[in-house]
Structures are given as structure tokens and as C-alpha cells.
Design an enzyme around this catalytic site. Structure first.
Site, PDB file in Angstrom:
ATOM      1  N   LEU A 188       0.864  -1.171   0.000  1.00  0.00           N
ATOM      2  CA  LEU A 188       0.000   0.000   0.000  1.00  0.00           C
ATOM      3  C   LEU A 188       0.905   1.226   0.000  1.00  0.00           C
ATOM      4  CD1 LEU A 188      -2.887  -0.770   2.563  1.00  0.00           C
ATOM      5  CD2 LEU A 188      -3.080  -0.543   0.080  1.00  0.00           C
ATOM      6  N   ASP A 189       0.483   2.269  -0.718  1.00  0.00           N
ATOM      7  CA  ASP A 189       1.249   3.508  -0.690  1.00  0.00           C
ATOM      8  C   ASP A 189       1.409   3.967   0.755  1.00  0.00           C
ATOM      9  OD1 ASP A 189       1.004   3.288  -3.423  1.00  0.00           O
ATOM     10  OD2 ASP A 189      -0.686   4.694  -3.534  1.00  0.00           O
ATOM     11  N   THR A 190       2.473   4.686   1.026  1.00  0.00           N
ATOM     12  CA  THR A 190       2.736   5.140   2.390  1.00  0.00           C
ATOM     13  C   THR A 190       1.558   5.925   2.962  1.00  0.00           C
ATOM     14  OG1 THR A 190       5.114   5.230   1.931  1.00  0.00           O
ATOM     15  CG2 THR A 190       4.323   6.440   3.852  1.00  0.00           C
ATOM     16  N   THR A 192      -1.556   5.722   1.937  1.00  0.00           N
ATOM     17  CA  THR A 192      -2.820   4.997   1.803  1.00  0.00           C
ATOM     18  C   THR A 192      -3.050   4.135   3.035  1.00  0.00           C
ATOM     19  OG1 THR A 192      -2.652   4.950  -0.607  1.00  0.00           O
ATOM     20  CG2 THR A 192      -4.115   3.350   0.410  1.00  0.00           C
TER      21      THR A 192
END
Length: 324
Positions: A188-190, A192
């Protein structure tokens, strides 16, 4: 000498006339009273039961000793056919895998809800090899080995790695048990938030992230409107990005308050920043993004930063999703 002899008279009349200790048999060297107060010469015990001689008691005792001294070892019959085979009993394996108590697992077998290598098991006592046999309950594979499966609600700002050389907060900070090495399933994106899986089951993790299996992920995105009616159609038809087209499997508006929109996007692709890039390319930059489901596993009401162990049913659903 006749009956007038002193010895004869003493032998006949002495016991009748005497009332002393000698007459009752209490003199030293004389006969002792029978045990329990019965007559010593009458052959009966109190109550009329015949008295047993010491010789008979000794014989009975010896007979009992001979009967039980060398008692042969009793071999119990086998409780089920094939007990000499290798492996573990199916109900024990199911119980260890979290399907319930052994009695509950026996009931699952009785209800014909358990399969081993594709065949329904209805008899108790079947033995299985957890390393080779495929076990399913209600069509879902049971993880019988020492595998761990967790779901973490990742907060924003946490790096999707188990360790971070720069000292930033990462997924490994939420795992207290370090005896077993876990790794994350995808990323997951940082910034997100939302559900991310942690496991030590390599094949499952590989399949869950491989495009071939098309496991869907669902996101909630906060964006600013107004939104055109055809936004969902555009996203499902495909948005041209620098690395090719990206298509959503599903789109819907969840909530709208003035210009603030909360939309749900489902897609099976896993490219980096894919949801943020698609919406930004369509003209709606994402202000906040939360992954609310990974395949069949929803985030639900799990609090941010909480790690929970998946149930055996959830693990079976994930395995079923990728053909394990």
C-alpha cells in the site's frame, strides 16, 4: 481303676463344676476361645455360618495368588481400521487448524462436510498427512500446517515493509511475535490506509498478488466534485496512463456532501499508485484513500493500527480465490 479314678473324675466333672479361668479356657496353655466369641469345638461361627479351617483359608489365598500373579497383558482392540497407518486423525488435524473442538470436528465429518483429496469423508478415524493431503471443509481448503495469516489496518504514514533502513514506521512495528518471519502481501502507498495481509505462506502470497489470478481490491477515495455522470464508465472503459491503460472493475458514489465525494473503486490490477493515478488523470485528485477489502476479506470495523489473525474460514476463502 473304673470311673472312680481321680484322673477320670477330674476329666469328667472338672469342666462342669469349675467356673474359673481354667474352665473357660483362659488358663495359660489352654485352648483359646474361638474368634468372635463362638465355641471352639462346635464348628460354627456366630450366626450359624460354618467356620473355615486355616488350611482352607490358605488354599483359597494361594489359589487367588496363582490366578492374578501372572495375569496376561490385555490387548485392547483397535478403535478404527487402519490405526497402524501413519499420519494423524482427521478430527485432530481439523481441531488444531481452528475448526472447533474435536467433538465439533467429528460432527463436521458425520455431516459429510469434510473432503480429503477430493473425496468426502463420513467415517471417523481417517488418518491424513498434513504435508501431502488436501483437506477441505464446506469446499474451502483448511490450512493444516504452521502457517500464520494476519490482516493489518495500516495507518497513513506507515511504510509497506517489515523493516525500514531509514527508521520510519513500518509494518514490522505492528508484529509483536518475531519468532516466525512474516512478509506482507503486496503493498500500500505510504499515505494509503487500510487492509494489508501478513503471512508466512509463500505460495498464497504469490498468487494473491499475481495478475494471473486477478484478485480484486476495493478502495474508498475522498475527492472533490462535482462529478460527471460518465466518470464510472470512463474508469471501467480504461484510463490511459504512462505505463498503459488501467481499468476499474466497479465504481460507485458512496456519499456526497456538497463538493465532497466519497467514491468506491474496485480493480484487480496492482500497479503502483494505480487508484490515485487513475482518478487524477480523470481530473479528480485523491485527498484520502483507504483500502476496504482484499479479495473476499473486508476491513470491516477493524481499528486503525490493529492487527488481527484471520479465521480459518477467511483463510479458506483466500485459498479458494487463487485455486489452492
Amino acid at each position: 481303676m473304673g470311673n472312680d479314678a481321680p484322673g477320670a473324675r477330674e476329666g469328667q466333672d472338672g469342666p462342669r463344676k469349675g467356673r474359673g479361668a481354667a474352665a473357660r479356657g483362659g488358663a495359660k496353655g489352654g485352648p483359646k476361645p474361638a474368634q468372635g466369641g463362638g465355641r471352639s469345638g462346635g464348628g460354627f461361627r456366630r450366626g450359624g455360618a460354618p467356620a473355615r479351617s486355616r488350611e482352607l483359608d490358605a488354599k483359597i489365598e494361594q489359589r487367588n495368588r496363582d490366578r492374578y500373579a501372572n495375569k496376561p497383558e490385555i490387548k485392547l482392540p483397535k478403535t478404527h481400521p487402519g490405526a497402524e497407518q501413519e499420519g494423524e486423525r482427521l478430527q485432530k488435524v481439523l481441531a488444531r487448524a481452528g475448526m472447533g473442538s474435536r467433538r465439533a470436528c467429528e460432527e463436521l465429518i458425520e455431516q459429510a462436510r469434510v473432503e480429503v483429496n477430493g473425496e468426502v469423508v463420513v467415517e471417523q478415524g481417517k488418518r491424513v498427512d498434513v504435508h501431502k493431503d488436501e483437506i477441505k471443509v464446506d469446499g474451502l481448503t483448511v490450512a493444516t500446517q504452521s502457517y500464520l495469516f494476519f490482516a493489518l489496518n495500516k495507518p497513513a504514514g506507515v511504510v509497506s515493509s517489515m523493516e525500514d533502513p531509514d527508521g520510519r514506521q513500518c509494518l514490522g512495528d505492528y508484529v509483536t511475535n518475531r519468532e516466525t518471519r512474516l512478509f506482507h502481501v503486496g503493498r500500500l502507498d505510504t499515505e494509503t490506509e487500510g487492509i494489508i495481509m501478513l503471512t508466512n505462506h509463500g505460495e498464497l502470497a504469490h498468487r494473491l498478488t499475481h495478475p494471473k489470478y486477478g484478485v480484486k481490491k476495493t478502495y474508498l477515495a475522498a475527492i472533490q466534485g462535482p462529478l460527471p455522470r460518465d466518470l464510472g464508465k470512463r474508469l471501467k472503459d480504461g484510463i490511459q496512463l504512462e505505463d498503459g491503460y488501467a481499468r476499474a472493475d466497479h465504481f460507485r458514489v458512496v456519499e456526497n456532501t456538497g463538493k465532497n465525494y466519497l467514491v468506491e473503486v474496485t480493480l484487480h490490477e496492482g500497479r503502483k499508485h494505480i487508484v490515485r493515478r487513475m482518478l487524477a488523470e480523470a481530473g479528480f485528485p485523491v485527498e484520502r484513500l483507504v483500502r476496504t477489502a482484499f479479495g473476499p476479506i473486508p476491513l470491516g470495523d477493524q481499528k486503525s493500527g490493529w492487527l488481527r489473525r484471520l479465521t480459518n474460514t477467511e483463510v479458506g476463502m483466500l485459498m479458494n480465490e487463487v485455486g489452492l
